[in-house]
Design an enzyme around this catalytic site. Structure first.
Site, PDB file in Angstrom:
ATOM      1  CG  ASP A  21      -1.934   0.793   0.804  1.00 52.68           C
ATOM      2  OD1 ASP A  21      -3.000   1.541   0.059  1.00 52.68           O
ATOM      3  OD2 ASP A  21      -3.046   0.802   2.178  1.00 52.68           O
ATOM      4  NE  ARG A  25      -1.124   6.643   0.960  1.00 53.83           N
ATOM      5  CZ  ARG A  25      -1.559   6.151   1.718  1.00 53.83           C
ATOM      6  NH1 ARG A  25      -1.155   6.254   3.075  1.00 53.83           N
ATOM      7  NH2 ARG A  25      -2.111   4.223   1.229  1.00 53.83           N
ATOM      8  CD1 TRP A  26       7.511   6.430  -2.095  1.00 53.93           C
ATOM      9  CD2 TRP A  26       7.839   6.337  -3.898  1.00 53.93           C
ATOM     10  NE1 TRP A  26       8.988   6.913  -2.390  1.00 53.93           N
ATOM     11  CE2 TRP A  26       8.360   6.819  -4.212  1.00 53.93           C
ATOM     12  CE3 TRP A  26       6.856   6.618  -5.195  1.00 53.93           C
ATOM     13  CZ2 TRP A  26       9.766   6.587  -4.922  1.00 53.93           C
ATOM     14  CZ3 TRP A  26       7.721   5.932  -6.700  1.00 53.93           C
ATOM     15  CH2 TRP A  26       9.185   6.862  -6.367  1.00 53.93           C
ATOM     16  CB  SER A  66      -8.629  -5.245  -4.182  1.00 47.21           C
ATOM     17  OG  SER A  66      -9.006  -4.011  -3.972  1.00 47.21           O
ATOM     18  CD  GLU A  68     -12.940  -4.988  -2.416  1.00 42.80           C
ATOM     19  OE1 GLU A  68     -11.544  -5.091  -2.330  1.00 42.80           O
ATOM     20  OE2 GLU A  68     -13.769  -5.788  -1.993  1.00 42.80           O
ATOM     21  CG  ASN A  69      -7.591  -2.360  -6.030  1.00 40.69           C
ATOM     22  OD1 ASN A  69      -6.226  -3.204  -6.219  1.00 40.69           O
ATOM     23  ND2 ASN A  69      -7.465  -1.293  -5.384  1.00 40.69           N
ATOM     24  CD1 TRP A  70     -12.441  -5.125 -10.185  1.00 42.91           C
ATOM     25  CD2 TRP A  70     -11.869  -4.572 -12.149  1.00 42.91           C
ATOM     26  NE1 TRP A  70     -11.882  -6.434 -11.256  1.00 42.91           N
ATOM     27  CE2 TRP A  70     -11.345  -5.768 -11.744  1.00 42.91           C
ATOM     28  CE3 TRP A  70     -10.206  -3.919 -13.283  1.00 42.91           C
ATOM     29  CZ2 TRP A  70     -10.228  -6.938 -12.994  1.00 42.91           C
ATOM     30  CZ3 TRP A  70      -9.948  -4.762 -14.202  1.00 42.91           C
ATOM     31  CH2 TRP A  70      -9.997  -6.093 -14.307  1.00 42.91           C
ATOM     32  NE  ARG A  72      -7.097   1.697  -6.974  1.00 42.62           N
ATOM     33  CZ  ARG A  72      -6.478   2.103  -5.970  1.00 42.62           C
ATOM     34  NH1 ARG A  72      -5.282   2.102  -6.635  1.00 42.62           N
ATOM     35  NH2 ARG A  72      -5.864   2.363  -4.256  1.00 42.62           N
ATOM     36  NE  ARG A 189      -3.511  -1.472   4.357  1.00 40.48           N
ATOM     37  CZ  ARG A 189      -4.470  -1.543   4.141  1.00 40.48           C
ATOM     38  NH1 ARG A 189      -5.548  -2.328   3.823  1.00 40.48           N
ATOM     39  NH2 ARG A 189      -5.276  -1.099   3.056  1.00 40.48           N
ATOM     40  NE  ARG A 195      -8.447   0.874   5.542  1.00 39.65           N
ATOM     41  CZ  ARG A 195      -7.685   1.520   4.889  1.00 39.65           C
ATOM     42  NH1 ARG A 195      -7.920   3.118   6.425  1.00 39.65           N
ATOM     43  NH2 ARG A 195      -7.025   1.835   4.506  1.00 39.65           N
TER      44      ARG A 195
HETATM   45  C1  FPP Z   1      -1.487  -0.087  -3.718  1.00 43.08           C
HETATM   46  O1  FPP Z   1      -1.302   1.754  -3.899  1.00 43.08           O
HETATM   47  C2  FPP Z   1      -0.866  -0.525  -4.723  1.00 43.08           C
HETATM   48  C3  FPP Z   1      -1.795  -1.444  -5.593  1.00 43.08           C
HETATM   49  C4  FPP Z   1      -3.960  -1.066  -4.955  1.00 43.08           C
HETATM   50  C5  FPP Z   1      -1.027  -2.082  -6.639  1.00 43.08           C
HETATM   51  C6  FPP Z   1       0.498  -2.746  -6.409  1.00 43.08           C
HETATM   52  C7  FPP Z   1       0.132  -3.033  -8.148  1.00 43.08           C
HETATM   53  C8  FPP Z   1       2.009  -3.242  -7.617  1.00 43.08           C
HETATM   54  C9  FPP Z   1       3.198  -3.154  -6.674  1.00 43.08           C
HETATM   55  C10 FPP Z   1       2.368  -3.316  -9.021  1.00 43.08           C
HETATM   56  C11 FPP Z   1       2.249  -4.249  -9.487  1.00 43.08           C
HETATM   57  C12 FPP Z   1       2.637  -5.934  -9.022  1.00 43.08           C
HETATM   58  C13 FPP Z   1       3.063  -6.964  -9.714  1.00 43.08           C
HETATM   59  C14 FPP Z   1       3.512  -8.465  -8.672  1.00 43.08           C
HETATM   60  C15 FPP Z   1       4.022  -7.273 -11.137  1.00 43.08           C
HETATM   61  P1  FPP Z   1      -2.060   2.475  -3.870  1.00 43.08           P
HETATM   62  O2  FPP Z   1      -2.532   2.812  -5.209  1.00 43.08           O
HETATM   63  O3  FPP Z   1      -3.761   2.718  -2.789  1.00 43.08           O
HETATM   64  O4  FPP Z   1      -1.405   3.473  -3.157  1.00 43.08           O
HETATM   65  P2  FPP Z   1      -2.557   4.581  -2.173  1.00 43.08           P
HETATM   66  O5  FPP Z   1      -2.854   4.554  -1.113  1.00 43.08           O
HETATM   67  O6  FPP Z   1      -0.981   5.311  -1.340  1.00 43.08           O
HETATM   68  O7  FPP Z   1      -3.229   5.730  -3.131  1.00 43.08           O
END
Ligand code: FPP
Length: 248
Positions: A21, A25-26, A66, A68-70, A72, A189, A195
């Site tokens: 996660d 933000r990074w 996840s 839920e990520n759809w 975005r 995490r 969470r």
């Molecule tokens: C969470 O950060 C990260 C993700 C939802 C995706 C993770 C995917 C990768 C690291 C790249 C691809 C993976 C592989 C295995 C090749 P966030 O976007 O939720 O960050 P935020 O909470 O700061 O917005």
């Protein structure tokens, strides 16, 4: 003494699961867009996989996408899928060289056809590797996984193949995506969020949770060592008392 030397190699968790996660933000912290954050996150995926394999971890599960990520923005979802495709293609050689088997948990039938095909190919080509399983959770949801298992078991009950009385925890475990894979002992995490976000709800029942403020693209081998050292300093009691653990 380096952090790596502080890791007790005789007590390495067999299975480590990670909620990656903080990519977004990074990126913002560095004045870049979210996609840049995700592609930088791939370096941490590589670093962590290598670090775990070196320490003797047998299973590493990464929450990459996840269900839920759809929801975005479509540009971000597309970029994540393209990144996944590109990474699997680029890293296949390294997986083969390092004897790592790729596995996926989640409903991959809903992934773009190109991604599903590349994954299937990489899983097939690494199927006989033995050193470590790298398990990607893709289009994964813990509740959906349990629901799916309940449906499968119900169908077998309906057909008269099993009696409701013979439904055990083991049977449920064997109907999850993770059938045959031991439960994670350590969940990490990143990014300060505390969470579990619908991740491996059944499998994490007895895991130790390690939360770090570090954003995923900043997660290095050193951070992994910190998590494992912390894990090794905890007492895992499984509901027993400390005294019972001493006498066994
Ligand atoms: C969470 O950060 C990260 C993700 C939802 C995706 C993770 C995917 C990768 C690291 C790249 C691809 C993976 C592989 C295995 C090749 P966030 O976007 O939720 O960050 P935020 O909470 O700061 O917005």
């Amino acid at each position: 003494m380096s952090l790596k030397e502080k890791v007790d190699l005789t007590r390495i968790p067999q299975h480590v699961a990670i909620i990656m996660d903080g990519n977004g933000r990074w990126a913002r912290k560095h004045g870049k867009n979210r996609i840049f954050g995700h592609s930088s996150g791939v370096n941490s995926v590589r670093e962590t996989s290598e670090g775990c394999a070196e320490l003797g971890v047998k299973y590493l599960t990464l929450y990459a996408f996840s269900t839920e990520n759809w929801s975005r923005p479509i540009t971000e979802v597309t970029a994540l899928m393209m990144l996944l495709l590109k990474t699997i293609k680029a890293e296949l050689k390294t997986l083969l060289k390092n004897d790592i088997r790729l596995k996926v948990i989640g409903d991959i039938s809903k992934l773009p056809a190109g991604v599903a095909k590349e994954l299937a190919d990489a899983m097939k080509r690494t199927a006989n590797n033995k050193r470590m399983d790298l398990i990607l959770a893709l289009n994964y949801s813990g509740r959906s996984e349990i629901t799916r298992a309940v449906k499968e078991i119900s169908l077998r009950v309906e057909k008269g193949e099993i009696a409701p009385d013979s439904i055990t925890e083991e049977l449920i475990s064997n109907n999850l995506y993770t059938a045959g894979i031991p439960d994670p002992e350590l969940l990490i995490r990143t990014s300060g969020e505390m969470r579990v976000s619908n991740f491996m709800l059944w499998q994490l029942a007895y895991a130790e949770y390690f939360f770090t403020e570090v954003f995923w693209p900043e997660f290095t081998r050193e951070e992994l060592y910190k998590a494992i050292i912390d894990f090794q300093n905890r007492e895992r009691r499984f509901g027993k008392t400390s005294e019972q653990l001493v006498t066994k």
